[in-house]
Design a protein around this motif. Structure first.
Motif, PDB file in Angstrom:
ATOM      1  N   ASN A  61       7.536  -8.213   5.354  1.00 45.65           N
ATOM      2  CA  ASN A  61       8.650  -8.359   6.299  1.00 45.65           C
ATOM      3  C   ASN A  61       8.298  -8.042   7.744  1.00 45.65           C
ATOM      4  N   TYR A  62       7.162  -7.391   7.954  1.00 43.45           N
ATOM      5  CA  TYR A  62       6.803  -7.011   9.318  1.00 43.45           C
ATOM      6  C   TYR A  62       5.397  -7.516   9.618  1.00 43.45           C
ATOM      7  N   ARG A  63       5.057  -7.565  10.887  1.00 42.39           N
ATOM      8  CA  ARG A  63       3.732  -8.051  11.294  1.00 42.39           C
ATOM      9  C   ARG A  63       2.734  -6.903  11.150  1.00 42.39           C
ATOM     10  N   VAL A  64       2.064  -6.911  10.006  1.00 41.86           N
ATOM     11  CA  VAL A  64       1.238  -5.788   9.573  1.00 41.86           C
ATOM     12  C   VAL A  64      -0.181  -6.276   9.306  1.00 41.86           C
ATOM     13  N   ILE A  65      -1.179  -5.490   9.689  1.00 40.48           N
ATOM     14  CA  ILE A  65      -2.554  -5.772   9.259  1.00 40.48           C
ATOM     15  C   ILE A  65      -2.696  -5.152   7.870  1.00 40.48           C
ATOM     16  N   ALA A  66      -2.717  -6.040   6.868  1.00 42.19           N
ATOM     17  CA  ALA A  66      -2.543  -5.570   5.488  1.00 42.19           C
ATOM     18  C   ALA A  66      -3.879  -5.314   4.808  1.00 42.19           C
ATOM     19  N   ASP A  67      -4.630  -4.356   5.337  1.00 39.85           N
ATOM     20  CA  ASP A  67      -5.863  -3.962   4.639  1.00 39.85           C
ATOM     21  C   ASP A  67      -6.014  -2.446   4.708  1.00 39.85           C
ATOM     22  N   PRO A  68      -6.876  -1.877   3.842  1.00 41.02           N
ATOM     23  CA  PRO A  68      -6.984  -0.403   3.763  1.00 41.02           C
ATOM     24  C   PRO A  68      -7.376   0.252   5.084  1.00 41.02           C
ATOM     25  N   GLN A  69      -8.163  -0.441   5.895  1.00 40.09           N
ATOM     26  CA  GLN A  69      -8.614   0.146   7.163  1.00 40.09           C
ATOM     27  C   GLN A  69      -7.470   0.266   8.173  1.00 40.09           C
ATOM     28  N   HIS A  70      -6.354  -0.370   7.881  1.00 39.40           N
ATOM     29  CA  HIS A  70      -5.192  -0.294   8.779  1.00 39.40           C
ATOM     30  C   HIS A  70      -3.987   0.277   8.049  1.00 39.40           C
ATOM     31  N   ARG A  71      -4.278   1.130   7.050  1.00 35.06           N
ATOM     32  CA  ARG A  71      -3.202   1.720   6.257  1.00 35.06           C
ATOM     33  C   ARG A  71      -3.458   3.232   6.131  1.00 35.06           C
ATOM     34  N   ALA A  72      -2.435   4.014   6.455  1.00 38.56           N
ATOM     35  CA  ALA A  72      -2.558   5.478   6.398  1.00 38.56           C
ATOM     36  C   ALA A  72      -1.430   6.033   5.552  1.00 38.56           C
ATOM     37  N   MET A  73      -1.679   7.204   4.942  1.00 40.87           N
ATOM     38  CA  MET A  73      -0.593   7.921   4.285  1.00 40.87           C
ATOM     39  C   MET A  73      -0.672   9.385   4.695  1.00 40.87           C
ATOM     40  N   ALA A  74       0.496   9.946   4.961  1.00 45.86           N
ATOM     41  CA  ALA A  74       0.570  11.371   5.278  1.00 45.86           C
ATOM     42  C   ALA A  74       1.925  11.894   4.838  1.00 45.86           C
ATOM     43  N   GLY A  75       2.011  13.210   4.718  1.00 49.36           N
ATOM     44  CA  GLY A  75       3.283  13.808   4.356  1.00 49.36           C
ATOM     45  C   GLY A  75       3.245  15.291   4.602  1.00 49.36           C
ATOM     46  N   LEU A  76       4.433  15.870   4.605  1.00 50.47           N
ATOM     47  CA  LEU A  76       4.539  17.306   4.803  1.00 50.47           C
ATOM     48  C   LEU A  76       4.910  17.964   3.484  1.00 50.47           C
ATOM     49  N   SER A  77       4.323  19.138   3.239  1.00 48.68           N
ATOM     50  CA  SER A  77       4.682  19.930   2.067  1.00 48.68           C
ATOM     51  C   SER A  77       4.587  19.065   0.799  1.00 48.68           C
ATOM     52  N   MET A  78       5.660  18.917   0.051  1.00 47.22           N
ATOM     53  CA  MET A  78       5.633  18.053  -1.122  1.00 47.22           C
ATOM     54  C   MET A  78       5.099  16.658  -0.788  1.00 47.22           C
ATOM     55  N   GLY A  79       5.450  16.138   0.380  1.00 47.41           N
ATOM     56  CA  GLY A  79       4.953  14.824   0.800  1.00 47.41           C
ATOM     57  C   GLY A  79       3.446  14.831   1.016  1.00 47.41           C
ATOM     58  N   GLY A  80       2.914  15.975   1.427  1.00 50.44           N
ATOM     59  CA  GLY A  80       1.466  16.122   1.545  1.00 50.44           C
ATOM     60  C   GLY A  80       0.808  16.131   0.180  1.00 50.44           C
ATOM     61  N   MET A  81       1.468  16.777  -0.785  1.00 51.79           N
ATOM     62  CA  MET A  81       0.930  16.798  -2.146  1.00 51.79           C
ATOM     63  C   MET A  81       1.007  15.405  -2.774  1.00 51.79           C
ATOM     64  N   GLN A  82       2.076  14.674  -2.478  1.00 48.35           N
ATOM     65  CA  GLN A  82       2.142  13.285  -2.948  1.00 48.35           C
ATOM     66  C   GLN A  82       1.018  12.464  -2.324  1.00 48.35           C
ATOM     67  N   THR A  83       0.771  12.700  -1.038  1.00 46.04           N
ATOM     68  CA  THR A  83      -0.319  11.998  -0.347  1.00 46.04           C
ATOM     69  C   THR A  83      -1.656  12.295  -1.021  1.00 46.04           C
ATOM     70  N   HIS A  84      -1.878  13.562  -1.336  1.00 46.22           N
ATOM     71  CA  HIS A  84      -3.104  13.992  -2.007  1.00 46.22           C
ATOM     72  C   HIS A  84      -3.291  13.252  -3.330  1.00 46.22           C
ATOM     73  N   SER A  85      -2.272  13.291  -4.175  1.00 49.71           N
ATOM     74  CA  SER A  85      -2.368  12.648  -5.490  1.00 49.71           C
ATOM     75  C   SER A  85      -2.533  11.137  -5.386  1.00 49.71           C
ATOM     76  N   ILE A  86      -1.717  10.547  -4.522  1.00 44.77           N
ATOM     77  CA  ILE A  86      -1.684   9.076  -4.465  1.00 44.77           C
ATOM     78  C   ILE A  86      -2.953   8.515  -3.839  1.00 44.77           C
ATOM     79  N   THR A  87      -3.458   9.171  -2.789  1.00 41.45           N
ATOM     80  CA  THR A  87      -4.673   8.636  -2.159  1.00 41.45           C
ATOM     81  C   THR A  87      -5.905   8.877  -3.037  1.00 41.45           C
ATOM     82  N   LEU A  88      -5.896   9.969  -3.804  1.00 39.46           N
ATOM     83  CA  LEU A  88      -6.998  10.196  -4.760  1.00 39.46           C
ATOM     84  C   LEU A  88      -6.979   9.174  -5.889  1.00 39.46           C
TER      85      LEU A  88
END
Lengths: 398, 398
Positions: free
Chosen positions: B276-303
């Motif tokens: 739906n948006y003008r996005v560069i759709a590859d891993p080099q242009h994709r980031a994930m971050a979060g705070l607290s629980m969101g950081g732990m989700q980031t840890h699990s999901i990116t691993l």
């Protein structure tokens, strides 16, 4: 012809206005369901099939708790655990502001979501309505409501508004769109039309059904008009705690503060929208509408700028009269639709010689494409205005 | 290495957790100013130069009113008009949730704006900070934070999130942008990052200063993960009133409900954003971050998805360890920045062997581009996370 009763939303908070304290009433049905306006997983307030509201709060040490809704304070009763419960009389369909009173303190109900109206952020409740489908989120192509900050050259500060962009704005990146400037009422702000009014949802559903053409809507704050050097008593400026702006108090009536907003609309808002978004920037693709005070602002501003807006809507905001349009050749030449609406329970606006229906008939007779709409069994409240937007959106830019 | 203390935001409401009632304290300075998080024209709550909070509410018939902030309930005192006033000890810089207690009822302060955190919409207060310029609205090119509804194939319902689009997204209608997926903490929702976190303001200021490249941010609800057929006890599903979701209660710990969110992120959110948006759709242009629980989700999901995100941020959410990355060749090959932060007052995360600083050093030694950041004199609260975003945003997509 400003047949106008705009104070309903103000008058409802009894502790400030002397509304009566009445006993909690008996439920006519015990089929209560949590309101859709509740915080996640909160069972109260709840609404039954008779549209009665039941509120509940834990306040073990309190000696009085009241449910303050629609001009009455329903005295709640306490159980042995300190849990207070109270039930109101049946309410009209649609959205209402309310609050709790705990031992003399007027506070938001911790169970509800919060909305800005009656000059405060506080509790609101949506009573299920027979026609609620038109403002229910559906799996149709979605536009979005976007938060916008922009610089005001008039006020010399950053202002804040919301813009609705239809789905096609994102899908078709070269297409330009018409714009509706849509204003809230007294005691409300720029969040009202998207939160209580459900503007984005109504538009997505209308566009998906082919009932409205895709257009942009800009929603701004019509009370935040204080300029550098203005008195501190101005709308939008600091006021003593608890005191709210009142029409006529300072700028000499609604007309004058429509003028204050007009300057911001014409010098800041419209140029900002037309410079930053893909907009067809001509009068035939520009509309203005508003509810209550916003309708009166629409009336004043479109009359004073007769060649700027082709589409004009006043929702519970009075009506145009034939006298003021008789010699308004530019207005008549530019105008394509003049829409006036009211709630069926708004005395003076819905029925009789001063109704929006009569006004539309007179205007039609003089060649204006005038429309009127009466919202069934609603007062000066958001259900009237949701329905008015739904009707108006189907008439414009066609 | 989940050195993790996520319960600060939860522990603060005393009536539920047995926090002490203490007397209102003496003000160390009488230079109180209304908080920036107050409703328009409200003089209280106010903050003095020692960062003490003073609250005030009219409650003539009440016998107890308390200001419940940062783990203590300050007993307020009543004057002859029934106006209650109380003053807290000095607070940390930045944003804090708080509430009032009136005769046993926990309610929002009617004077404040409302924020979602500690599993409820309620009062919040921003304590002025020495570095607040970075999250103050300025007259720079503005992006916008947009409300988005979209269909979830996983949950078979409409979901709700917010997208930040930088100013250039509107100005340059053919350009495509990288995307950061940014998650809130336990007890919070998709509104947290834009309201309390001030994401849009931080990004506009950073981009205008040339310190960050323009990128898109998508902010969703990491607790709304219940699927059709799931037990009613699931996160995001109906729960008994007043009961909040707790890590480990049902899905067996943070890991499992990171997994529940992972499915929605990968199957619904990322495809929706990229379609739906003008996005560069590859891993080099994709980031994930979060705070607290969101950081732990980031840890699990990116691993678990080592080739999907090149940039990873954990704000007060623990850290990666060398053991789990030792054989993670795909992760190491894809990752460009691994950022871990904590508040200086978060025991165990800011100092010592288990700190994010030590973790980053160990990871750097094994060839990871690891960064750590300690927010001075802040706890497990939003000021830490505003600053963390400000730091992280300058490191990514460069």
């Amino acid at each position: 012809m400003l047949a106008f009763t705009c104070m309903t939303a103000f008058a409802q908070f009894g502790q400030r206005r002397g509304n009566p304290i009445v006993p909690s009433v008996k439920a006519e049905a015990e089929d209560f369901k949590p309101a859709t306006t509740n915080q996640e997983n909160k069972q109260f307030p709840a609404v039954n099939s008779k549209r009665q509201v039941r509120a509940q709060i834990l306040a073990p040490k309190a000696t009085f708790v009241g449910l303050d809704i629609a001009g009455k304070i329903y005295e709640m009763t306490k159980d042995e655990n300190g849990l207070w419960t109270g039930t109101s009389e049946p309410q009209d369909e649609g959205f209402h502001y309310y609050q709790l009173n705990i031992d003399g303190a007027n506070v938001p109900d911790p169970n509800s979501l919060y909305f800005y109206g009656a000059s405060r952020w506080g509790s609101g409740i949506d009573i299920p309505a027979g026609d609620e489908e038109f403002y229910t989120v559906k799996n149709v192509p979605q536009g979005s409501v976007n938060e916008v900050y922009y610089w005001s050259t008039v006020q010399e500060k950053m202002r804040h508004g919301y813009i609705y962009l239809p789905n096609e704005y994102y899908k078709n990146p070269t297409k330009k769109f018409p714009v509706l400037y849509l204003q809230h009422g007294m005691g409300e702000n720029e969040t009202g039309w998207s939160a209580q009014g459900k503007t984005g949802i109504i538009m997505d559903n209308l566009i998906a059904a082919g009932k409205a053409v895709p257009f942009i809507i800009f929603m701004d704050n019509g009370l935040d008009t204080r300029r550098p050097g203005d008195s501190n008593q101005g709308f939008g400026g600091p006021r003593p705690q608890g005191q709210r702006p009142q029409g006529g108090q300072r700028r000499g009536g609604f007309g004058n503060f429509a003028e204050a907003f007009q300057t911001i609309l014409l010098k800041d808002i419209i140029p900002m929208v037309e410079n930053n978004y893909r907009v067809i920037a001509d009068p035939q693709h520009r509309a203005m509408a508003g509810l209550s005070m916003g309708g009166m602002q629409t009336h004043s501003i479109t009359l004073a700028n007769p060649t700027t807006f082709a589409y004009v809507g006043m929702f519970s905001g009075g009506s145009f009269n034939t006298e003021e349009l008789k010699d308004a050749a530019d207005f008549k030449k530019t105008n394509k639709v003049l829409f006036m609406s009211a709630g069926g329970r708004e005395t003076g606006m819905a029925e009789g010689d001063r109704s929006v229906v009569k006004a539309a008939e007179s205007l039609k007779a003089m060649g204006i494409n005038a429309h009127s709409y009466i919202s069934p069994e609603t007062a000066h409240e958001w259900q009237t205005w949701r329905r008015s937007l739904y009707q108006f959106a189907q008439l414009i830019f066609k």
